[in-house]
Structure formats: structure tokens, C-alpha cells
Scaffold this active site. Structure first.
Site, mmCIF file in Angstrom:
data_model
loop_
_atom_site.group_PDB
_atom_site.id
_atom_site.type_symbol
_atom_site.label_atom_id
_atom_site.label_comp_id
_atom_site.label_asym_id
_atom_site.label_seq_id
_atom_site.Cartn_x
_atom_site.Cartn_y
_atom_site.Cartn_z
ATOM 1 C CE LYS A 93 -4.009 -1.705 2.216
ATOM 2 N NZ LYS A 93 -4.990 -1.650 3.476
ATOM 3 C CD GLU A 133 -19.640 -6.684 6.681
ATOM 4 O OE1 GLU A 133 -18.987 -5.596 6.181
ATOM 5 O OE2 GLU A 133 -19.515 -7.834 6.163
ATOM 6 N NE ARG A 177 -21.337 -7.037 2.553
ATOM 7 C CZ ARG A 177 -20.117 -7.391 1.885
ATOM 8 N NH1 ARG A 177 -19.334 -6.927 2.369
ATOM 9 N NH2 ARG A 177 -20.085 -8.317 0.961
#
Length: 663
Positions: free
Chosen positions: A304, A391, A419
């Protein structure tokens, strides 16, 4: 309201003969790339220079608009390699989450539209099918790419087409159960051209990679290995015990140098890990994989923030920055807002309540910073759980804790709670377990757009038995509601918006509000025949009060969507000539619908105007402007009331004018 902005049309593909002319006139390669077809005309040695130009363009572009930076810098070479090797858009690339696709947008004809990124009328920060044929699948939530790419691969197979389907998924998104459901299905699906690319940008699965892994990747993706493997299976299929022994030997041999055993067990041919910033490793490997049929799994390791030292040093800070000077980076910490955000209010309350009650357990599905739990993790590490992008697991994990006498707090965005809806109903509400849902980003969230707006939660929560649903109108009320919800012996949700509140002073202590009770904030002085009452849910109370001042309406802060304050509602219905409900939620099935149902059950017949978000997916843009477009600012509320109940208001104006003249 018109919620479909004018999307800049992808630039038409350029004539090949013009590429050299454009390159010589600009002195760079990037301005010559209007589509992947231009990219494929470059020599391989030019791609490194293109990657450098693209990374530089990304840094300056995001610095001027804000947006996701670290993740996009990490996928520059991978994006170039994919479009260089595969015949996009005929070959489908499905990006998981999609916040790492800025390089993809730039290379597919949207370079000149980047200054409009995430702005009203501009291009989205995520892939979007309506925006470009190169955006094969619209995304915004994680762990969906493998399922979608598999569907596309099966569709191609059944139509007799030979195109490829490529899913690019990050190591964080691999923590989502849906990704493994898709792997399980894909591994037994025959004759599909499916490639799953794991973009491992935290190096959480494998150690550093080098020349050995590059060599291994080429071998495992090459024709000789595939042919030998296939021939061996054909010879040994008549000797099952020997075939099984050979299979296990192959897995263990590969496992000594590559962490692919898990994916092999799912039925994939695992390749890697390889350096995702090394085009000389990526391109030959992808070219080898072009000739394969069956599920393939390529593991690439990226970094990243690659190529920008500030982002490399702090990829979290540069994950989604606002505007900044790329020459110096983000200097110091972002200035603290003059008013507390609701997220900060929650984070402080969480720590205060944790000190007061040892039963409290804090849970987040990979949103520690976004949900305001950094301080809680530091102060209560043994009571903090980040379950990853999972989730469904987060909610049922909380249910299990509640069964054992704990009192879990699930900090989750409205759009992500969708979700885990089955778990919310089946595992928490059905068993009436004391789980508190701290729902951040309720309502419109701005630049992230339709995939992240919290537009539906009031509707999908209030229909669930045993649920308590609260909508605070200011920061102090949010804190008190969190306490009330925590102490409630059953499931409860406190739903609050993104950003700062009105600056309400926070009361010390942990005093709860009374569940199911609203408050009359303003009472109309109009005579019978012109009395209107506005019933506000959440932070839209404040524009409602301003609108009420203009038309002399009563205003109630209803506070609770469920249980609704029936007594207050019926009293207002009996003393007013019309009612107006206001919520930052879709009108269908929301708080206004709850009021209509209650009035009908009580046999009250009174004109009712329900104001809220329209029945469309609202695009990205400035939140305040989006609310105004939906008619949910003070001017819009007043205008809607004037249109619907204008026959009442003239009498009111004459009464007020007469009173002023008499005075």
C-alpha cells in the site's frame, strides 16, 4: 428529484497512428493512453515508465480531489499488467470493493474526468457499469468479486465464448465468508476460464518474495507443468490409490515453497506468491494463465502506498485523505472539527461505559478507525474484537457473547449492517438478546455514493420484532440513547449520521433517556384550521425547526422509530389539522410509515405528508447539497409543506398579519 448525474462519457478510442504524435508532443506515455488498446501497442520495456507516470498522476490527482490513495498506489503495476495481457473489456475484470481502481479508470478513457472524482456529476470512486464498459461489475462492498466473476465465467462457457473472467480481491476482503463460499463453488465448476488474483497488500499470508518465487510462478503457470500434471492424472486415474498419493505429494511439494495448500483444496491451481510491482514477473505469469481452463489462483504481494514515501510510511493516514500538497504530504494531524462528530461521541461513550460495566464487549467488522474505536482498543484491549470484513460473523458472535452474560456493542456502518440482516433477525432479535447496534453513517454520506449511503436501516429495522430503534437529534441525546440502549435487556439500535453535530454540550455521567418517549420542541400558535405539526426523526429536527418558524408549525422530536411515542403522536393528530413526518431514510417503510400505521390502527383520519429520501439510488456528492436536492433542508421542507397544505397556510398568514397590525 433528479439523482442521476451527468456522467462524463468515456473518450472514444484513438487512431493508432496518432499515438506516436501525441507521445512526442507531450513528452510522456500516459497522455497517449486513451484505452487499453493503446496500452497494448507499447513495448514491454515502456511499461515501467508508464507505471511511474501513472503513479505520479495518481498522487497529484487524489491530492487535488481527495479520495483513496494508498490502495490505488499499490495496484498500479497489476492494473497495467491486466489490461496489457487480457483483451478488456471482452475479458472481464471484477475488482473487489473497488476503491483501488483509479489506475483502471485512468487507463480506460477517464483520465480527463479524474478532477471530477467523487463529486456531484463526476465519476464514481468505485467501478460502475453505467460509467464504462470496462467496469464489468459495480461494487463498493467487499468479498463479492469471486462470486460475480464465477457467474460471468459460467455465462461465457454456456454461450460458447472463450473470454476470461478475472477477480481481483484483497487479503482483507478474503476474510469475508462470501469469498470462501465462492471459492468452494468455483472449485467444482468445470470448463470455466476463471482467474482469482489475491492482492496481498499487508503480507499477512506470505513472507517477502524474490527471485525463487518469480521462478516458481513461471514454472507453475507454464505449459510444461500443466501438461505434465494433466498427463500424470490421465495415467494414474486408473490407479486411484497411486493418484491420491501423487496428488498429496504435489501439494506438499508446492506447499514447501508456496502457501497455496488451502486454495488447492478448494480445487484451484495456485500460483505464487509473486511481486505485484514487478512487471517482468506479472506479465509472463498472466500470459501463461491466459491459455488455461479451470479455476486458477494467482497470489501477488503488493505494498500500500507504493512509490510515495509518505503513504508507504503511513498507509492508514493516506487510505482516504482529503486534499493535500503532494510535495510535502499531510502535515500533522488533520485539524479537529470545532464540533464533536457523532463517531467521537460514540467512541468516548464506549470507553466510559466500559469502565462502568465489565460486561461490555466492543465489536467491529474491520472499521476500527471509521467507527471511533481506536481509543477503546488501546484502553480495553481484551474487550475489543475486530473480526475482519465479516459482518455476519460479527452479529452472531455478539449473540453468542450475549448468551453468556456479556453485553456486546456492535459498531457498524448502516450500509454494512445490511450484510448481516439474517443474523440480526434470526440470531439476535428472535432470541431477544441484549445486543447494542451502534449504527454509524445513517443517512447520506457524500462522496462514497450509493453503495455507502445509509438509506434503508429505519425501514429494515423497525419491522423486526423485539427491536428498539433510536434516532438521536444531537450529540448529547446520542450519548444518552447509547446508555439507554445498552441497559435495555433486548436488541437495540442507535442510528446516527456521519460528521459533526450541532455542538450540543455533553452532560457528564451515563444518564439514559426514557425509551419510547418523544418531546414537543415547538408548539404552533396558529388557530384551528391552520395548525400543522412536524414529526422529526433524527438530526433533521434542526432544519424542521427552521422551517416551522417560517410557517408557525409545531415540531416534535420523536426520537424513537420503535417503539413509537403513540401518546404524543395521537395528541398531535387530535390537536392539529395536518401532520408531516421527516426522516433521512427512504420513505417506503420508514418512520413516516410507522406513524401512518399507528394512526390507522387508532382510527385517526388526518392528512399526513411523509418526507424522506426518494425511491432511487442517490449518487455521490456533497451531503448537504444532496439533502437539499431531496427537499430535506429547511427551504425544501417549507416548500413541500406549502405545496401539500397551502390551503391551510393562507389562513395562518392572515391571522399572523392581523395580529401584527393589531399590535
Amino acid at each position: 428529484m433528479n439523482t442521476t448525474p451527468s456522467i462524463p462519457i468515456m473518450a472514444p478510442m484513438q487512431n493508432p497512428s496518432s499515438v506516436a504524435t501525441r507521445s512526442s508532443s507531450t513528452g510522456g506515455l500516459l497522455p497517449t493512453i486513451e484505452s487499453p488498446a493503446d496500452l497494448r501497442r507499447l513495448d514491454r520495456f515502456q511499461l515501467r515508465s508508464l507505471a511511474d507516470e501513472l503513479r505520479e498522476y495518481l498522487i497529484h490527482s487524489v491530492a487535488s480531489t481527495g479520495g483513496h490513495l494508498s490502495s490505488n498506489l499499490g495496484t498500479v503495476e497489476l492494473t497495467i499488467a491486466l489490461h496489457y495481457v487480457f483483451n478488456t473489456p471482452e475479458d472481464r475484470i471484477v475488482w473487489d470493493v473497488g476503491h483501488q481502481t483509479y489506475a483502471h479508470k485512468i487507463l480506460t478513457g477517464r483520465r480527463d474526468a479524474m478532477p471530477t472524482l467523487r463529486q456531484a456529476g463526476g465519476i464514481s470512486g468505485f467501478p460502475r457499469r453505467a460509467e464504462s464498459p470496462y467496469d464489468a461489475f459495480g461494487v463498493g462492498h467487499s468479498s463479492t468479486s469471486i462470486s460475480a466473476a464465477l457467474g460471468m465465467a459460467v455465462g461465457a462457457r454456456n454461450r460458447g465464448e472463450t473470454r476470461h473472467s478475472i477477480a481481483v480481491i484483497g487479503d482483507g476482503a478474503m476474510s469475508g465468508g462470501m469469498a470462501f463460499e465462492a471459492l468452494n463453488n468455483a472449485g467444482v465448476t468445470e470448463n470455466v476460464r476463471l482467474l482469482v488474483i489475491l492482492n496481498d497488500n499487508d503480507m499477512s499470508i506470505s513472507p517477502a518474495v524474490g527471485a525463487l518465487n518469480r521462478h516458481l510462478a513461471r514454472i507453475l503457470s507454464g505449459n510444461f507443468y500443466r501438461a505434465a500434471r494433466s498427463a500424470g492424472r490421465q495415467v494414474l486415474k486408473h490407479l486411484p490409490p497411486v493418484l491420491e498419493l501423487a496428488r498429496k505429494f504435489e501439494e506438499h511439494a508446492k506447499g514447501m515453497v508456496a502457501p497455496g495448500t488451502l486454495f488447492e483444496e478448494f480445487g484451484f491451481n495456485y500460483i505464487g506468491p509473486i511481486d505485484g510491482h514487478d512487471l517482468e514477473a506479472l506479465i509472463p505469469t498472466l500470459q501463461n494463465l491466459c491459455g488455461t481452463t479451470g479455476p486458477q489462483f494467482l497470489h501477488v504481494v503488493t505494498r500500500k502506498g507504493q512509490g510515495y514515501s509518505h503513504a508507504e510510511a503511513d498507509p492508514i493516514l493516506y487510505h482516504g485523505p482529503g486534499k493535500f500538497d503532494p510535495a510535502v504530504g499531510i502535515v500533522g494531524k488533520p485539524a479537529a472539527p470545532a464540533k464533536l462528530t457523532y463517531t467521537q461521541v460514540f467512541g468516548d461513550w464506549l470507553c466510559d461505559m466500559a469502565r462502568a460495566d465489565a460486561r461490555l464487549i466492543g465489536i467491529t467488522p474491520a472499521m476500527r478507525e471509521g467507527s471511533g474505536m481506536v481509543r477503546f482498543e488501546r484502553e480495553f484491549p481484551n474487550r475489543y474484537f475486530d473480526v475482519g470484513i465479516a459482518e455476519q460473523h460479527a452479529v452472531t458472535f455478539a449473540a453468542g457473547l450475549a448468551c453468556e452474560g456479556m453485553h456486546p456493542v456492535v459498531a457498524i456502518y448502516s450500509t454494512f449492517l445490511q450484510r448481516a440482516y439474517d443474523q440480526l433477525i434470526h440470531d439476535v432479535a428472535l432470541q431477544n438478546l441484549p445486543v447494542l447496534f451502534a449504527i454509524d453513517r445513517g443517512g447520506l454520506v457524500g462522496a462514497d455514493g450509493a453503495t455507502h449511503h445509509g438509506a434503508f436501516d429505519l425501514s429494515f429495522l423497525r419491522c423486526i420484532p423485539n427491536m428498539v430503534v433510536m434516532t438521536p437529534s444531537d450529540e448529547n441525546l446520542c450519548r444518552r440513547m447509547l446508555t439507554a440502549a445498552f441497559r435495555h435487556e433486548g436488541p437495540a439500535a442507535v442510528r446516527y449520521p456521519r460528521g459533526a453535530g450541532i455542538g450540543a454540550a455533553l452532560e457528564p455521567g451515563l444518564d439514559p433517556v426514557e425509551i419510547g418517549k418523544g418531546v414537543l420542541m415547538r408548539e404552533s400558535t396558529a388557530p384551528t384550521g391552520g395548525r400543522i405539526a412536524i414529526l422529526a426523526f433524527g438530526t433533521l429536527l434542526h432544519p424542521a425547526l427552521r422551517a416551522a418558524d417560517a410557517i408557525d408549525a409545531s415540531v416534535a422530536d420523536m426520537r424513537f422509530v420503535k417503539p413509537l411515542d403513540r401518546e404524543l403522536l395521537l395528541r398531535l393528530a387530535d390537536t392539529h389539522d395536518a401532520l408531516v413526518t421527516i426522516e433521512e431514510n427512504v420513505i417506503q417503510g420508514g418512520a413516516g410509515s410507522a406513524c401512518a400505521e399507528e394512526l390507522d390502527a387508532a382510527g385517526r383520519v388526518v392528512p399526513l405528508l411523509r418526507l424522506g429520501l426518494p425511491d432511487v439510488f442517490i449518487d455521490h456528492g456533497d451531503s448537504a447539497k444532496l439533502l437539499a436536492e431531496a427537499g430535506l433542508d429547511a427551504a425544501g421542507i417549507e416548500a413541500s409543506i406549502q405545496r401539500r397544505f397551502g390551503n391551510l397556510l393562507p389562513d395562518l398568514r392572515r391571522t399572523r398579519q392581523a395580529g401584527g397590525a393589531a399590535g
